[in-house]
Design an enzyme around this catalytic site. Structure first.
Site, mmCIF file in Angstrom:
data_model
loop_
_atom_site.group_PDB
_atom_site.id
_atom_site.type_symbol
_atom_site.label_atom_id
_atom_site.label_comp_id
_atom_site.label_asym_id
_atom_site.label_seq_id
_atom_site.Cartn_x
_atom_site.Cartn_y
_atom_site.Cartn_z
ATOM 1 N N SER A 194 37.577 6.625 39.610
ATOM 2 C CA SER A 194 38.209 5.393 39.186
ATOM 3 C C SER A 194 37.511 4.287 39.334
ATOM 4 O O SER A 194 37.861 2.914 38.695
ATOM 5 C CB SER A 194 39.769 5.228 40.107
ATOM 6 N N SER A 207 41.431 4.561 37.483
ATOM 7 C CA SER A 207 42.655 3.490 37.680
ATOM 8 C C SER A 207 42.266 2.099 37.824
ATOM 9 O O SER A 207 43.054 1.206 37.832
ATOM 10 C CB SER A 207 43.338 3.951 38.790
ATOM 11 N N LYS A 230 41.383 -5.248 43.392
ATOM 12 C CA LYS A 230 42.503 -4.225 42.859
ATOM 13 C C LYS A 230 43.764 -4.419 43.588
ATOM 14 O O LYS A 230 43.712 -4.567 44.866
ATOM 15 C CB LYS A 230 41.814 -2.952 42.745
HETATM 16 N N1 GLN Z 1 41.902 9.821 37.316
HETATM 17 C C1 GLN Z 1 41.968 10.538 38.599
HETATM 18 C C2 GLN Z 1 43.233 10.687 38.932
HETATM 19 O O1 GLN Z 1 44.320 10.399 38.146
HETATM 20 C C3 GLN Z 1 41.006 9.665 39.721
HETATM 21 C C4 GLN Z 1 41.905 8.410 40.123
HETATM 22 C C5 GLN Z 1 41.176 7.604 41.228
HETATM 23 O O2 GLN Z 1 40.054 7.770 41.263
HETATM 24 N N2 GLN Z 1 41.811 6.932 41.690
HETATM 25 O O3 GLN Z 1 43.389 11.108 40.108
#
Ligand code: GLN
Length: 479
Positions: free
Chosen positions: A166, A142, A67
């Site tokens: 995410s 994400s 990532k």
């Molecule tokens: N979707 C969640 C957020 O927008 C989690 C994101 C993540 O785990 N990085 O914060």
């Protein structure tokens, strides 16, 4: 072809000399050439993956995608944000050091929501990654690029990061296995911080065995991360016995809420039956503070994000706008212009929200109160684990949604992590494994959660489930 296999299958083939080290890379490159234009999982792909023929580590010559928020020495690390334009990391994250030492090949950087803010990959400054199961849908986020790369067989496995879901939510949207380890199990050194008390790096893989192998490699104490835990790492592959007799699985009644899709409900109930048939005892439990998890998360995560993102000021990293119309800007103007141009709208929204909840006069009402409720949420889990060995829930209330469907409605986007967020607030480990498909042939994920540092029970139960089903072997049709 070899690119469809798992790391453990490839390692066997290498050992028996059925294939050579270069074969894996060759077949992956072919697949990337064929499908990457449709999927768009990579923000950067290295043509020349270097194979170290002398390395006989457990991941020798197995390619991995990383990532774009995990630092790889000498390589761009941009968190899919314009503000980190051109930033090259001067060092390797601890997980990267460990992967390299075990022989893995870094294949490239995966797309993501900017700074890991999001659930759909639509907040990337580059482009939207598409779901390999339906190219009109999001891959989740994400870590959407990582999940899509694994699902489309463009890599053998990937690393993601999980602050509120995410890794697990995109794993569930793309039908791969995604693990968020216990907070502190894996070093965060070299992971660009979003919310430091919630972030964890973890693997996205094609099956549970690879997840255990990868955790063996990346877990462990690191003196460079003061929140990493000073405890030994067991051999997680020893938990892959297939036997779950005597295990008690809790089903939290608060997770079968209104708004959960019928297909998800049905698949989850069927999965619970599979586990029961394999000898697990199923018990209804209660996690009474579940309804506050999303609100608490969006106070704590934005507070920490606003503080972590203060370092991107146009001076130390990446983008700098210090001139306008041939006029040199002052330091303050440089900060404003750089941050204004560098951050996307979701990053700005979170900085504003986070600054607000931390500000004088609101700190007690929001941030402090959220921290107190976080303790109650954690206590719910610790109480539950006195009665059960692990907990099973859906990973996400719905399957992958359409690109564009939720981007204008941040609140509904935030709700797609309703089942994953609590694990980060409590610091406990959780894994998502494929558990079926909707009527429209979209993947559904099943989440297992266990007590702090008890990844072994997660692997044991998730592996046993995987063995009894065929979901993880079904591949998307990208023709
Ligand atoms: N979707 C969640 C957020 O927008 C989690 C994101 C993540 O785990 N990085 O914060």
């Amino acid at each position: 072809m070899f690119n469809t296999l798992t790391a453990h299958e490839l390692t066997e083939k290498l050992k028996s000399a059925e294939i050579s080290k270069g074969d894996i890379l060759t077949s992956l490159k072919k697949q990337i050439k064929k499908n990457e234009d449709k999927v768009k999982a990579f923000v950067d792909f290295k043509e020349s993956g270097i194979i170290d023929n002398n390395n006989s580590g457990c991941l020798s010559s197995i390619p991995v995608v990383v990532k774009d928020n995990i630092c790889v020495k000498g390589s761009l690390t941009t968190c899919a944000s314009r503000i980190l334009d051109g930033f090259k990391s001067p060092y390797d994250a601890t997980v990267i050091k460990k992967l390299k030492a075990s022989g893995a090949i870094i294949l490239g950087r995966a797309n993501m929501d900017e700074f890991a803010f999001g659930s759909s990959c639509e907040n990337s400054a580059y482009f939207v990654t598409r779901n390999p199961w339906d190219l009109t849908r999001v891959p989740g986020g994400s870590s959407g690029g990582s999940a899509a790369a694994v699902a489309s067989d463009e890599t053998i496995f990937a690393l993601g990061s999980d602050t509120g879901g995410s890794i697990r939510q995109p794993a569930s949207f793309c039908s791969v296995v995604g693990l968020k380890p216990t907070y502190g199990r894996v070093s965060r050194y070299g992971l660009v911080a979003f919310a430091s008390s919630l972030d964890q790096i973890g693997p996205l893989t094609k099956d549970v065995t690879d997840s255990a192998i990868l955790l063996n490699v990346i877990a462990g104490y690191d003196e460079m991360d003061s929140t990493s835990l000073y405890v030994d790492v067991p051999d997680y592959t020893k938990s892959l016995t297939g036997d779950i007799k005597g295990i008690t699985i809790g089903i939290p009644k608060e997770y079968f809420i209104e708004g959960i899709s019928q297909d998800v409900k049905k698949a989850t109930n069927e999965a619970i039956e599979v586990l029961r048939k394999k000898g697990a005892k199923i018990k209804e439990i209660s996690l009474p503070h579940t309804e506050y998890a999303v609100s608490v998360y969006y106070i704590i995560a934005t507070a920490e994000a606003s503080s972590n993102l203060a370092r991107f000021d146009g001076v130390k990293y990446g983008l700098r706008i210090s001139q306008e119309d041939n006029k040199k800007l002052s330091l303050k103007e440089t900060y404003f212009k750089t941050r204004g141009a560098g951050f996307g709208s979701e990053a700005k929204r979170r900085i504003i929200l986070g600054t607000y909840v931390l500000s004088h006069g609101y700190y007690d009402a929001y941030y402090l109160r959220a921290q107190k409720v976080r303790t109650l949420i954690k206590k719910d889990f610790l109480d539950a684990f006195k009665e059960v060995d692990c907990i099973v829930t859906p990973t996400s209330p719905t399957a992958a949604f359409k690109i564009g469907e939720k981007i204008k409605d941040p609140l509904s986007m935030y709700l797609s992590d309703i089942f994953t967020i609590s694990a980060n607030l409590a610091g406990i480990p959780a894994i998502s494994v494929p558990c079926g498909f909707t009527k429209d042939k979209l993947p559904i994920g099943l989440q297992f959660l266990s007590n702090i540092l008890d990844e072994e029970t997660l692997f044991r139960t998730a592996f046993s489930y995987e063995q009894s089903t065929d979901w993880h072997n079904i591949k998307p049709n990208l023709e």
